[in-house]
Design a protein around this motif. Structure first.
Motif, mmCIF file in Angstrom:
data_model
loop_
_atom_site.group_PDB
_atom_site.id
_atom_site.type_symbol
_atom_site.label_atom_id
_atom_site.label_comp_id
_atom_site.label_asym_id
_atom_site.label_seq_id
_atom_site.Cartn_x
_atom_site.Cartn_y
_atom_site.Cartn_z
ATOM 1 N N ASP A 1 0.832 -1.209 0.000
ATOM 2 C CA ASP A 1 0.000 0.000 0.000
ATOM 3 C C ASP A 1 0.863 1.253 0.000
ATOM 4 O OD1 ASP A 1 -2.370 -1.301 -0.124
ATOM 5 O OD2 ASP A 1 -3.014 -0.876 1.925
ATOM 6 N N GLU B 1 -3.285 8.226 3.584
ATOM 7 C CA GLU B 1 -4.261 7.921 4.623
ATOM 8 C C GLU B 1 -3.812 8.505 5.959
ATOM 9 O OE1 GLU B 1 -5.474 3.943 5.117
ATOM 10 O OE2 GLU B 1 -6.322 3.761 3.107
ATOM 11 N N HIS C 1 -5.138 1.302 13.781
ATOM 12 C CA HIS C 1 -5.516 2.309 12.785
ATOM 13 C C HIS C 1 -5.940 1.654 11.477
ATOM 14 C CE1 HIS C 1 -4.664 6.091 14.790
ATOM 15 N NE2 HIS C 1 -3.492 5.636 15.200
ATOM 16 N N TRP C 2 -5.186 0.649 11.087
ATOM 17 C CA TRP C 2 -5.454 0.017 9.785
ATOM 18 C C TRP C 2 -6.774 -0.733 9.753
ATOM 19 C CZ3 TRP C 2 0.161 -2.284 9.339
ATOM 20 C CH2 TRP C 2 1.041 -1.229 9.032
ATOM 21 N N GLN D 1 -9.429 0.548 10.160
ATOM 22 C CA GLN D 1 -10.327 1.486 9.483
ATOM 23 C C GLN D 1 -9.811 1.870 8.095
ATOM 24 O OE1 GLN D 1 -13.128 2.116 11.154
ATOM 25 N NE2 GLN D 1 -12.300 0.861 12.817
ATOM 26 N N SER D 2 -8.860 1.139 7.574
ATOM 27 C CA SER D 2 -8.249 1.479 6.291
ATOM 28 C C SER D 2 -9.258 1.377 5.153
ATOM 29 C CB SER D 2 -7.062 0.548 6.013
ATOM 30 O OG SER D 2 -6.561 0.751 4.713
ATOM 31 N N SER D 3 -9.056 2.208 4.127
ATOM 32 C CA SER D 3 -9.887 2.126 2.918
ATOM 33 C C SER D 3 -9.531 0.903 2.077
ATOM 34 C CB SER D 3 -9.713 3.398 2.076
ATOM 35 O OG SER D 3 -8.346 3.563 1.707
ATOM 36 N N ASP D 4 -8.402 0.278 2.379
ATOM 37 C CA ASP D 4 -8.016 -0.960 1.716
ATOM 38 C C ASP D 4 -8.682 -2.118 2.473
ATOM 39 O OD1 ASP D 4 -6.855 -3.288 0.818
ATOM 40 O OD2 ASP D 4 -4.785 -2.669 1.170
ATOM 41 N N PRO D 5 -9.652 -2.789 1.871
ATOM 42 C CA PRO D 5 -10.396 -3.826 2.604
ATOM 43 C C PRO D 5 -9.527 -5.000 3.051
ATOM 44 C CG PRO D 5 -10.947 -3.859 0.259
ATOM 45 C CD PRO D 5 -10.143 -2.618 0.497
ATOM 46 N N GLU E 1 -1.828 6.104 -4.383
ATOM 47 C CA GLU E 1 -3.147 6.536 -3.911
ATOM 48 C C GLU E 1 -3.403 6.157 -2.458
ATOM 49 O OE1 GLU E 1 -3.677 2.579 -6.136
ATOM 50 O OE2 GLU E 1 -2.562 4.447 -6.381
ATOM 51 N N ALA E 2 -2.589 5.253 -1.885
ATOM 52 C CA ALA E 2 -2.848 4.794 -0.514
ATOM 53 C C ALA E 2 -1.977 5.486 0.529
ATOM 54 C CB ALA E 2 -2.648 3.291 -0.424
ATOM 55 N N ALA F 1 -7.522 -3.773 6.105
ATOM 56 C CA ALA F 1 -8.429 -3.641 7.241
ATOM 57 C C ALA F 1 -8.817 -5.001 7.796
ATOM 58 C CB ALA F 1 -9.684 -2.870 6.818
#
Length: 449
Positions: free
Chosen positions: A263, A272, A306-307, A309-313, A268-269, A316
Motif C-alpha cells: 500500500d 491515509e 488504525h489500519w 479502518q483502512s480504505s483498503d479492505p 493513492e494509498a 483492514a
C-alpha cells in the motif's frame, strides 16, 4: 586481556519466577539494564504470536535476557569455584573472562525487533547484526556504558555474539546446543505457557558442566540430566513453538505487513491518516539504527488498530483478524498432496478471497540434536561428555535416547486458508455451497487435518 569493573556496595537482587533471584554484583550490569536500548526489550514479547495461543505467555525479551545473564553468572561461579585456572593454557576457567561473558549474556538479544522473526522476514533485517551494531555504535547508550570498561570492550562483547571471541568457553556459554540462552528460554517459556514437559533439571546440568581446552563439557555422571534437557527442547518445539495456531497468526501478521508495504508503494494509498511513518524507512529499505530502535510490539499494534479502518479492505480485514485473534485454519501436506494446493487456492479465490493474502504454506522443522559436521552450513557445537579419565565422548554415542533423534528433523508442512472455507459466512450460502463442498472434499480425501 582482563577487564575490571566496579562492584556495587551491596549486590542487588531482582525477583524472578524462574530463577527466584537474579543477582547483580557489578555497577556495569545495572547501568546496561538501565540503558534505553535494553529497556526497549520490555516492549517486545519473547514468544510473539504464541501469546495468542498460550494466554500466560506475556513475558518479554527483557525478562529472558536477565535470565540468560543469571544462568551465565551461575556458570562462572561454578567454574571459578571448582575449575579455576592454575597455569595459562591449562584449559580451566580464567575468571578474567567473567565480565565479557556476563555482558554478552545480558545483551545477546538486544537487536530483536517487534514480532522478531516475522518482521525480519518481511523487511530483511538481521537481529544479530543489529545487536552487534547496538554494541559497537558510539551513538547508543549501551556502547557508552561498555566503553567505560575500555575502548575495546564493546567489540570484545560483540565478538562473543559473532562467535569469533578467542575463548570458546565464553562463546559456548552463550551459543551452543546447550547454552544459557536455550536453557533460560525453555524453562521460562514452559513456565509462562503452563507446559510442564518443557522443564528440566537446571541445577544438575550446571553442577556437571566443566570447562576444558576447546570449550565446555559435561561430566558423564550427568548424562541423564542432559538427555532430559534434549527431550524438553524437542517437546517445546513440537508443542509450543510449532503450534499450528501460532503459525497461522504469524501468517496473518506476515501478510498484514506485506500488504501495508505494498500500500505504501501505491501512490493513492500513502496519504491515509494512519500512514505508518515509523515504518517508512523499512518500506524503502533505507532504515538506520535509530529508526530500528523506535520500533517495538506496541508501535506495530497501534498501526494495526488504525489500519482496521483502512480504505483498503484487505489491510483492514487482516488487521482485524490479527488484533481480534481470528486465525487461519491449516492442514498438513506432503509431496504427494502438494499437487492439490493450486486447486485449493482456485476454490478459495472463487469464494472471494485473494489467495495471495489468505493462503500460505509454512514449513516448521527442528533438529533436536546433531553431532558436529564440518560440511554443514552452520556447524553445530556437539555436546561432549567427560569420562572419569578425562576422555571426551560425544553425547549420541553413549545415549540411546539421544541417538534415536540425532540428525533427524521433526515438524511438518502446513497449508493455511480462511476458516470460512469450512464454515461459510456468506449471506448467499446456496451460491457458494458447491465451492465449500468441493474444498472440504479435497481436504478429507488428500490431507491430514
Amino acid at each position: 586481556m582482563p577487564y575490571q569493573a566496579e562492584r556495587l556496595p551491596r549486590e542487588k537482587v531482582l525477583r524472578d519466577p524462574v530463577h527466584n533471584y537474579i543477582y547483580i554484583e557489578y555497577r556495569l550490569i545495572m547501568d546496561l539494564i538501565n540503558t534505553r536500548e535494553f529497556q526497549r526489550l520490555r516492549r517486545i514479547k519473547q514468544l510473539g504470536t504464541a501469546s495468542l495461543v498460550f494466554h500466560g505467555a506475556e513475558h518479554t525479551r527483557f525478562t529472558h535476557s536477565l535470565g540468560v545473564y543469571e544462568i551465565t553468572r551461575q556458570i562462572c561461579d561454578n567454574f571459578q569455584r571448582n575449575f579455576p585456572t592454575h597455569t595459562p593454557g591449562d584449559g580451566l576457567w580464567d575468571d578474567n573472562e567473567r565480565l565479557v561473558a556476563l555482558c554478552a549474556a545480558l545483551l545477546h538479544d538486544i537487536g530483536h525487533g517487534p514480532y522478531s522473526h516475522t518482521f525480519e522476514h518481511i523487511f530483511k533485517t538481521d537481529h544479530e547484526a543489529i545487536t552487534v551494531a547496538i554494541l559497537t555504535s558510539p551513538d547508543t547508550e549501551v556502547n557508552q556504558v561498555l566503553r567505560s570498561v575500555s575502548p575495546e570492550f564493546p567489540a570484545q562483547v560483540a565478538s562473543v555474539i559473532q562467535k569469533t571471541y578467542p575463548n570458546p568457553q565464553v562463546v559456548q556459554m552463550i551459543s551452543s546446543q546447550i547454552d544459557a540462552d536455550r536453557m533460560d528460554y525453555l524453562l521460562r517459556d514452559a513456565y509462562h505457557t503452563g507446559t510442564k514437559y518443557g522443564t528440566f533439571d537446571l541445577t544438575r546440568i550446571l553442577r556437571v558442566m566443566r570447562p576444558y581446552q576447546d570449550g565446555i563439557a559435561f561430566e558423564i555422571s550427568g548424562m541423564h540430566a542432559v538427555e532430559d534437557y534434549i527431550m524438553s527442547r524437542f517437546q517445546m518445539y513440537q508443542q509450543i513453538y510449532f503450534h499450528p495456531v501460532s503459525r497461522a497468526m504469524e501468517v496473518i501478521l506476515s501478510h498484514l505487513l506485506q500488504r501495508a508495504k505494498e500500500d505504501y508503494e501505491s501512490p493513492e494509498a500513502v496519504n491515509e491518516a494512519a500512514a505508518p511513518y515509523l515504518l517508512f524507512p523499512f518500506f524503502k529499505h533505507e532504515f538506520n539504527l535509530e529508526d530500528y530502535l523506535l520500533l517495538d510490539d506496541g508501535t506495530l499494534t497501534t498501526y494495526f488498530a488504525h489500519w482496521r479502518q483502512s480504505s483498503d479492505p484487505i489491510l483492514a480485514d487482516l488487521s482485524h483478524r490479527f488484533l481480534d485473534r481470528k486465525p487461519l485454519k491449516s492442514v498438513k501436506f506432503d509431496e504427494q498432496s502438494k499437487a492439490k494446493l493450486p486447486e485449493l487456492r482456485q476454490l478459495i479465490e472463487k469464494a472471494g478471497f485473494n489467495a495471495e493474502y489468505y493462503t500460505d504454506t509454512n514449513n516448521s522443522y527442528d533438529l533436536p540434536y546433531d553431532a558436529y559436521d564440518p560440511k554443514m552450513k552452520k556447524p553445530l557445537t556437539q555436546i561432549e561428555l567427560m569420562q572419569s579419565d578425562g576422555q571426551l565422548v560425544e553425547l549420541s554415542t553413549v545415549s540411546a535416547l539421544v541417538s534415536a533423534i540425532t540428525g533427524k528433523f521433526s515438524g511438518d508442512r502446513r497449508f493455511f486458508f480462511p476458516k470460512e472455507m469450512l464454515q461459510p459466512q456468506s449471506g448467499n450460502i446456496e451460491l457458494f455451497d458447491p465451492i465449500y463442498e468441493s474444498f472440504q472434499q479435497h481436504l478429507h480425501n488428500d490431507y491430514i487435518i
